[in-house]
Design a protein around this motif. Structure first.
Motif, PDB file in Angstrom:
ATOM      1  N   ASP A  80       1.066  -1.095   0.028  1.00 43.39           N
ATOM      2  CA  ASP A  80      -0.501  -0.199   0.000  1.00 43.39           C
ATOM      3  C   ASP A  80       1.029   1.479   0.044  1.00 43.39           C
ATOM      4  OD1 ASP A  80      -2.157  -1.788  -0.043  1.00 43.39           O
ATOM      5  OD2 ASP A  80      -3.273  -1.247   1.908  1.00 43.39           O
ATOM      6  N   ARG A  84       1.023   4.215  -2.966  1.00 41.36           N
ATOM      7  CA  ARG A  84       1.354   5.834  -2.614  1.00 41.36           C
ATOM      8  C   ARG A  84       2.330   6.508  -3.296  1.00 41.36           C
ATOM      9  NH1 ARG A  84      -0.792   3.110   2.405  1.00 41.36           N
ATOM     10  NH2 ARG A  84       0.360   4.450   3.677  1.00 41.36           N
ATOM     11  N   GLY A  87       2.290   6.712  -6.918  1.00 40.04           N
ATOM     12  CA  GLY A  87       1.162   7.327  -7.526  1.00 40.04           C
ATOM     13  C   GLY A  87       1.533   9.000  -7.211  1.00 40.04           C
ATOM     14  N   VAL A 244      -3.654   0.247  -7.661  1.00 40.01           N
ATOM     15  CA  VAL A 244      -4.101   0.386  -6.387  1.00 40.01           C
ATOM     16  C   VAL A 244      -4.394  -0.277  -5.719  1.00 40.01           C
ATOM     17  CG1 VAL A 244      -5.375   2.663  -5.433  1.00 40.01           C
ATOM     18  CG2 VAL A 244      -3.924   3.020  -8.075  1.00 40.01           C
ATOM     19  N   ARG A 246      -5.195  -1.628  -1.170  1.00 38.66           N
ATOM     20  CA  ARG A 246      -5.193  -1.111   0.446  1.00 38.66           C
ATOM     21  C   ARG A 246      -4.977  -2.803   0.917  1.00 38.66           C
ATOM     22  NH1 ARG A 246      -3.348   2.720  -1.233  1.00 38.66           N
ATOM     23  NH2 ARG A 246      -4.561   4.686  -0.899  1.00 38.66           N
ATOM     24  N   GLU A 269     -11.614   3.290   0.440  1.00 40.22           N
ATOM     25  CA  GLU A 269     -10.009   3.795   0.415  1.00 40.22           C
ATOM     26  C   GLU A 269      -9.700   3.904  -1.451  1.00 40.22           C
ATOM     27  OE1 GLU A 269      -9.141   3.269   4.598  1.00 40.22           O
ATOM     28  OE2 GLU A 269      -7.903   2.135   3.596  1.00 40.22           O
ATOM     29  N   ARG A 272     -11.839   5.748  -3.907  1.00 41.17           N
ATOM     30  CA  ARG A 272     -11.265   7.338  -4.124  1.00 41.17           C
ATOM     31  C   ARG A 272     -10.181   7.628  -3.844  1.00 41.17           C
ATOM     32  NH1 ARG A 272     -14.147   7.495   1.682  1.00 41.17           N
ATOM     33  NH2 ARG A 272     -11.613   7.394   2.169  1.00 41.17           N
ATOM     34  N   GLU A 273      -8.880   7.185  -4.069  1.00 43.15           N
ATOM     35  CA  GLU A 273      -7.587   7.066  -4.577  1.00 43.15           C
ATOM     36  C   GLU A 273      -7.679   7.317  -6.044  1.00 43.15           C
ATOM     37  OE1 GLU A 273      -4.748   8.098  -2.829  1.00 43.15           O
ATOM     38  OE2 GLU A 273      -3.358   7.031  -4.840  1.00 43.15           O
ATOM     39  N   LYS A 276      -9.622   9.811  -8.085  1.00 44.80           N
ATOM     40  CA  LYS A 276      -7.961  11.785  -7.912  1.00 44.80           C
ATOM     41  C   LYS A 276      -7.369  11.747  -8.716  1.00 44.80           C
ATOM     42  CE  LYS A 276      -4.952  11.457  -4.602  1.00 44.80           C
ATOM     43  NZ  LYS A 276      -4.227  10.971  -3.649  1.00 44.80           N
ATOM     44  N   ASN A 277      -7.567  10.670  -9.318  1.00 38.68           N
ATOM     45  CA  ASN A 277      -6.395  10.338 -10.492  1.00 38.68           C
ATOM     46  C   ASN A 277      -7.416  10.863 -11.721  1.00 38.68           C
ATOM     47  OD1 ASN A 277      -3.877  10.784  -8.627  1.00 38.68           O
ATOM     48  ND2 ASN A 277      -4.244   8.916  -7.983  1.00 38.68           N
TER      49      ASN A 277
END
Ligand SMILES: [Mg+2]
Length: 349
Positions: A80, A84, A87, A244, A246, A269, A272-273, A276-277
């Motif tokens: 994870d 991150r 990213g 991506v 988690r 989560e 959202r990640e 966002k991208n």
């Protein structure tokens, strides 16, 4: 052939861990699969340069690394965290505004188009400095006329390097290097080439298409071109290799509701990640770690790209249902891959 800038992070997982384990800096350290309690059965995923000096390598059993040096620092892999950081890395690169291709979690190719060599070096220096300043991580940058050539240049400049090879020098630069320095040439291909007397990239350049094709099939044409400094690869702005995910531990349980609840949280989560991208996903993977530290994963690839949180949650739960066995579960994870930019279509208009 556009001028391409290839970025590859140095000893990526281990470097990420050095950031939060300053006690490991300057000492041999390995990042391994599996929790510390189960480390002896795992393999080395990454190691720092101090460990490399002891001839420790990725994919080596952890037990073997510990035989070489029992005092080596062991850190369990935390994917994870590496995701991150990746990213953030890709965001830094994107902010420079060039077309780019994410090659893997810690590699990207940036299209500098018709930029001059001089300007290319300036950009390379800027990108390296920006990554160092923002992420506090080392990387190597290689620049050449084409993606494959830039990668070879980058590999030759590791660690913490910046190197550019001009078109007029590339064939000479490649000639002494062993054939397996060309991406895609693994052990098997290298053996087939050796069988016809080819050891270096220079040997490939001097060979002919008939011999090369008889040894390695249609790949021979590509090898011949690369060896002669002709790189027709293209920068493709897709994100297939990026993922991506988690994961999180819970008190060992067989309670489906508890597992679902945590999985929903993790799915949120991940959702959202990726949004966002601006990504959409096609593949969902669920992972279960059982009380005896064994892991199982299940994946499903959908027939379409989506960014729906509901589809993500439902798919993840359906997958974990297949993983709920007799043994209690102590960790669950969800991951999406086969990503693409959701707004790609809009850019056409
Ligand atoms: Mg790397």
């Amino acid at each position: 052939m556009p001028l391409v800038l290839f970025v590859d992070m140095d000893y990526y997982y281990a470097a990420c861990e050095e950031l939060r384990h300053p006690e490991a800096v300057g000492k041999p350290m390995i990042v391994g699969t599996g929790d510390t309690a189960a480390k002896m059965s795992g393999v080395v995923e990454s190691c720092n340069y101090e460990a490399r000096k002891l001839d420790i390598r990725s994919a080596m059993p952890v037990a073997q690394a510990l035989r070489i040096n029992p005092d080596i620092i062991y850190i369990p892999a935390d994917h994870d965290y590496y995701d991150r950081m990746s990213g953030r890395l890709m965001e830094i690169l994107k902010a420079f505004g060039y077309r780019m291709e994410v090659i893997s979690i810690d590699e990207a190719a940036v299209d500098l188009d018709s930029m001059s060599y001089e300007q290319g070096l300036v950009q390379g220096k800027r990108i390296k400095e920006e990554i160092r300043k923002t992420l506090r991580l080392p990387c190597t940058v290689g620049i050449a006329d084409g993606k494959v050539l830039a990668k070879i240049v980058c590999d030759s400049a590791k660690p913490d390097g910046l190197k550019l090879v001009e078109r007029k020098d590339i064939v000479q630069f490649l000639s002494e290097k062993s054939a397996d320095k060309i991406p895609g040439v693994g052990k098997k291909t290298a053996e087939k080439l050796e069988a016809i007397g080819i050891k270096t990239i220079g040997d490939i350049a001097k060979s002919d298409l008939v011999s090369l094709s008889s040894a390695v099939g249609s790949f021979g044409f590509e090898l011949f071109q690369i060896a002669n400094g002709i790189d027709e690869s293209r920068i493709v702005e897709h994100y297939e290799t990026l993922s991506v995910g988690r994961e999180r531990t819970l008190d060992a349980t067989k309670d489906v509701q508890k597992i679902y609840l945590l999985l929903d949280e993790l799915s949120e989560e991940v959702y959202r990640e990726i949004t966002k991208n601006g990504f959409r996903f096609r593949t969902v993977t669920a992972k279960a770690r059982y009380s005896d530290f064994t892991d199982k994963i299940k994946s499903k690839t959908l027939g379409y790209w989506t960014d729906s949180p509901e589809i993500l949650k439902q798919t993840a739960k359906a997958l974990i249902r297949e993983l709920i066995e007799e043994k209690p579960i102590r960790k669950v994870g969800v991951r999406v891959s086969s990503l693409e930019m959701g707004n790609k279509q809009m850019k056409l208009f």
